[in-house]
Design a protein around this motif. Structure first.
Motif, PDB file in Angstrom:
ATOM      1  N   SER A 215       0.809  -1.211   0.000  1.00 34.55           N
ATOM      2  CA  SER A 215       0.000   0.000   0.000  1.00 34.55           C
ATOM      3  C   SER A 215       0.850   1.271   0.000  1.00 34.55           C
ATOM      4  N   GLN A 216       0.677   2.086  -1.045  1.00 34.43           N
ATOM      5  CA  GLN A 216       1.425   3.340  -1.139  1.00 34.43           C
ATOM      6  C   GLN A 216       1.022   4.291  -0.024  1.00 34.43           C
ATOM      7  N   GLU A 217      -0.272   4.321   0.282  1.00 31.51           N
ATOM      8  CA  GLU A 217      -0.749   5.209   1.345  1.00 31.51           C
ATOM      9  C   GLU A 217      -0.098   4.862   2.673  1.00 31.51           C
ATOM     10  N   LYS A 218      -0.054   3.572   3.006  1.00 32.05           N
ATOM     11  CA  LYS A 218       0.553   3.162   4.270  1.00 32.05           C
ATOM     12  C   LYS A 218       2.054   3.414   4.269  1.00 32.05           C
ATOM     13  N   ALA A 219       2.678   3.225   3.109  1.00 30.51           N
ATOM     14  CA  ALA A 219       4.111   3.474   3.008  1.00 30.51           C
ATOM     15  C   ALA A 219       4.414   4.947   3.288  1.00 30.51           C
ATOM     16  N   MET A 220       3.608   5.841   2.708  1.00 30.69           N
ATOM     17  CA  MET A 220       3.821   7.268   2.898  1.00 30.69           C
ATOM     18  C   MET A 220       3.437   7.739   4.301  1.00 30.69           C
ATOM     19  N   MET A 221       2.608   6.946   4.973  1.00 32.72           N
ATOM     20  CA  MET A 221       2.271   7.251   6.368  1.00 32.72           C
ATOM     21  C   MET A 221       3.338   6.744   7.332  1.00 32.72           C
ATOM     22  N   GLY A 222       4.356   6.076   6.792  1.00 32.45           N
ATOM     23  CA  GLY A 222       5.455   5.592   7.632  1.00 32.45           C
ATOM     24  C   GLY A 222       5.192   4.266   8.302  1.00 32.45           C
ATOM     25  N   LEU A 223       4.089   3.600   7.910  1.00 34.77           N
ATOM     26  CA  LEU A 223       3.693   2.375   8.605  1.00 34.77           C
ATOM     27  C   LEU A 223       4.554   1.162   8.244  1.00 34.77           C
ATOM     28  N   TYR A 224       5.331   1.267   7.161  1.00 36.67           N
ATOM     29  CA  TYR A 224       6.277   0.202   6.838  1.00 36.67           C
ATOM     30  C   TYR A 224       7.697   0.575   7.248  1.00 36.67           C
ATOM     31  N   GLY A 225       7.854   1.774   7.768  1.00 37.56           N
ATOM     32  CA  GLY A 225       9.190   2.245   8.090  1.00 37.56           C
ATOM     33  C   GLY A 225       9.564   2.257   9.553  1.00 37.56           C
ATOM     34  N   PHE A 226       8.567   2.359  10.446  1.00 37.57           N
ATOM     35  CA  PHE A 226       8.929   2.591  11.845  1.00 37.57           C
ATOM     36  C   PHE A 226       9.550   1.374  12.521  1.00 37.57           C
ATOM     37  N   ASN A 227       9.115   0.169  12.133  1.00 38.50           N
ATOM     38  CA  ASN A 227       9.761  -1.011  12.699  1.00 38.50           C
ATOM     39  C   ASN A 227      11.187  -1.156  12.177  1.00 38.50           C
ATOM     40  N   GLY A 228      11.382  -0.798  10.901  1.00 45.71           N
ATOM     41  CA  GLY A 228      12.735  -0.791  10.350  1.00 45.71           C
ATOM     42  C   GLY A 228      13.622   0.221  11.049  1.00 45.71           C
ATOM     43  N   CYS A 229      13.034   1.355  11.397  1.00 40.20           N
ATOM     44  CA  CYS A 229      13.741   2.391  12.154  1.00 40.20           C
ATOM     45  C   CYS A 229      14.228   1.836  13.489  1.00 40.20           C
ATOM     46  N   LEU A 230      13.341   1.177  14.219  1.00 40.30           N
ATOM     47  CA  LEU A 230      13.701   0.601  15.517  1.00 40.30           C
ATOM     48  C   LEU A 230      14.715  -0.526  15.384  1.00 40.30           C
ATOM     49  N   VAL A 231      14.525  -1.363  14.375  1.00 40.51           N
ATOM     50  CA  VAL A 231      15.458  -2.473  14.130  1.00 40.51           C
ATOM     51  C   VAL A 231      16.864  -1.931  13.887  1.00 40.51           C
ATOM     52  N   ALA A 232      16.959  -0.901  13.047  1.00 39.10           N
ATOM     53  CA  ALA A 232      18.259  -0.313  12.743  1.00 39.10           C
ATOM     54  C   ALA A 232      18.921   0.252  13.998  1.00 39.10           C
ATOM     55  N   ILE A 233      18.145   0.942  14.817  1.00 35.89           N
ATOM     56  CA  ILE A 233      18.683   1.515  16.056  1.00 35.89           C
ATOM     57  C   ILE A 233      19.192   0.417  16.985  1.00 35.89           C
ATOM     58  N   ALA A 234      18.404  -0.637  17.130  1.00 33.07           N
ATOM     59  CA  ALA A 234      18.764  -1.715  18.049  1.00 33.07           C
ATOM     60  C   ALA A 234      19.995  -2.480  17.588  1.00 33.07           C
ATOM     61  N   LEU A 235      20.062  -2.784  16.309  1.00 34.78           N
ATOM     62  CA  LEU A 235      21.132  -3.648  15.810  1.00 34.78           C
ATOM     63  C   LEU A 235      22.436  -2.906  15.548  1.00 34.78           C
ATOM     64  N   VAL A 236      22.373  -1.628  15.184  1.00 33.93           N
ATOM     65  CA  VAL A 236      23.614  -0.895  14.942  1.00 33.93           C
ATOM     66  C   VAL A 236      24.381  -0.701  16.238  1.00 33.93           C
ATOM     67  N   ASP A 237      23.669  -0.688  17.343  1.00 30.52           N
ATOM     68  CA  ASP A 237      24.325  -0.590  18.652  1.00 30.52           C
ATOM     69  C   ASP A 237      24.908  -1.935  19.077  1.00 30.52           C
ATOM     70  N   ARG A 238      24.172  -3.002  18.796  1.00 27.64           N
ATOM     71  CA  ARG A 238      24.609  -4.350  19.190  1.00 27.64           C
ATOM     72  C   ARG A 238      25.667  -4.908  18.239  1.00 27.64           C
ATOM     73  N   TYR A 239      25.484  -4.655  16.939  1.00 23.95           N
ATOM     74  CA  TYR A 239      26.419  -5.166  15.925  1.00 23.95           C
ATOM     75  C   TYR A 239      26.866  -4.011  15.030  1.00 23.95           C
ATOM     76  N   PRO A 240      27.737  -3.142  15.529  1.00 22.23           N
ATOM     77  CA  PRO A 240      28.083  -1.905  14.822  1.00 22.23           C
ATOM     78  C   PRO A 240      28.714  -2.075  13.441  1.00 22.23           C
ATOM     79  N   ASN A 241      29.298  -3.229  13.168  1.00 25.64           N
ATOM     80  CA  ASN A 241      29.973  -3.415  11.873  1.00 25.64           C
ATOM     81  C   ASN A 241      29.262  -4.400  10.951  1.00 25.64           C
ATOM     82  N   LYS A 242      28.124  -4.921  11.376  1.00 24.03           N
ATOM     83  CA  LYS A 242      27.392  -5.894  10.558  1.00 24.03           C
ATOM     84  C   LYS A 242      26.265  -5.193   9.786  1.00 24.03           C
ATOM     85  N   TYR A 243      26.652  -4.377   8.819  1.00 22.97           N
ATOM     86  CA  TYR A 243      25.655  -3.616   8.073  1.00 22.97           C
ATOM     87  C   TYR A 243      24.743  -4.513   7.231  1.00 22.97           C
ATOM     88  N   TRP A 244      25.294  -5.615   6.730  1.00 22.44           N
ATOM     89  CA  TRP A 244      24.477  -6.556   5.953  1.00 22.44           C
ATOM     90  C   TRP A 244      23.335  -7.097   6.799  1.00 22.44           C
TER      91      TRP A 244
END
Length: 290
Positions: A215-244
């Motif tokens: 859904s484009q509407e949901k994508a633009m509302m950020g509904l597919y992005g916020f969990n990715g945002c949290l995942v990135a925050i959590a994992l970059v701290d735990r695994y700072p060099n594992k970008y893959w």
């Protein structure tokens, strides 16, 4: 020497900061500002729920260090916000905010003390809010209220940028790009790297959703992005060099979000928790084979 008011303020603001896994009190204060800019009612719910959780922690004499770091309050903050994303302000919704905040603190204590090897993350928020949703549905109080994307049919660059910022804002259920921008500024006070990855997590989530034709509407509302945002925050701290690993995790968070949509269960931050646990498991499994 810590004065009572100073200690309370630190506990309260740290509870806000921990929503995005941070410990900076300025970050926590700016999170409050970001919520208030979009919804004073959600701000009220957030404040009351944190107070409820801190009262439970005080009553049952939970570990003072954990309380001060905000570990018992951040799930409650999300619960308080979520209640007012589902219900208008009323006596019943206020009671649900207070009970939900208290319940999340109890669940957090169980996870910290009984299963310390598994990071609790936002699990208490998810379980508490799912319980509240069941109560709402069972008594027919109301249907969830949500915003909508008002941009053009073919999103412009500005629409997409605002969509990315909404993805950051949706971490705290704010559908305002301005709130998302304030949250990004708040993260800068804690960690430049964290702020960058929060934006990248939301951006990649939006791109993945668009690529898969969600859904484009949901994508633009950020509904597919916020969990990715949290995942990135959590994992970059735990695994700072594992970008893959971080990129893979963001992809999984979007797919998990889509699964929850298909089975008609409100996802909240469940995709974030499930993905983070999955990635931690993959890293441990890989280490065992190396």
């Amino acid at each position: 020497m810590n004065y009572p008011a100073e200690n309370f303020t630190k506990r309260f603001l740290s509870s806000l900061a921990q929503v995005m896994l941070q410990s900076n009190t300025v970050t926590g204060f700016l999170f409050l500002v970001g919520i208030g800019l979009n919804s004073p009612t959600m701000l009220l719910g957030c404040i009351l729920a944190i107070l409820s959780s801190l009262a439970v922690a005080k009553l049952f004499q939970y570990d003072s260090n954990c309380v001060t770091k905000g570990f018992y309050g951040f799930n409650a903050a999300l619960v308080g916000i979520a209640v007012f994303s589902l219900l208008p302000l009323s006596f019943i919704s206020l009671v649900l905010v207070l009970l939900g905040g208290a319940f999340s603190a109890l669940l957090m204590h169980v996870m910290i003390t009984k299963i310390p090897s598994i990071p609790a993350l936002t699990t208490p928020f998810i379980l508490s809010t799912w319980t509240i949703v069941l109560i709402i549905d069972s008594v027919g109080l109301a249907d969830p209220m949500s915003g909508s994307f008002t941009g053009s049919i073919s999103p412009t660059l500005i629409d997409s940028l605002q969509g990315v910022l909404r993805g950051v804002g949706q971490v705290m259920l704010q559908d305002s790009w301005l709130s998302g921008a304030v949250f990004c500024c708040a993260l800068l006070f804690s960690s430049y790297k964290t702020a960058v990855w929060a934006i990248l997590g939301s951006l990649i989530g939006l791109l993945v959703a668009t690529t898969f034709g969600f859904s484009q509407e949901k994508a633009m509302m950020g509904l597919y992005g916020f969990n990715g945002c949290l995942v990135a925050i959590a994992l970059v701290d735990r695994y700072p060099n594992k970008y893959w690993l971080i990129i893979l995790a963001i992809l999984f968070s979007v797919l998990f979000t889509r699964v929850f949509e298909m089975i008609a269960i409100p996802a909240f931050t469940a995709p974030f928790v499930m993905t983070t646990w999955l990635m931690i498991g993959i890293v441990k499994l890989k280490a065992d084979f190396d």
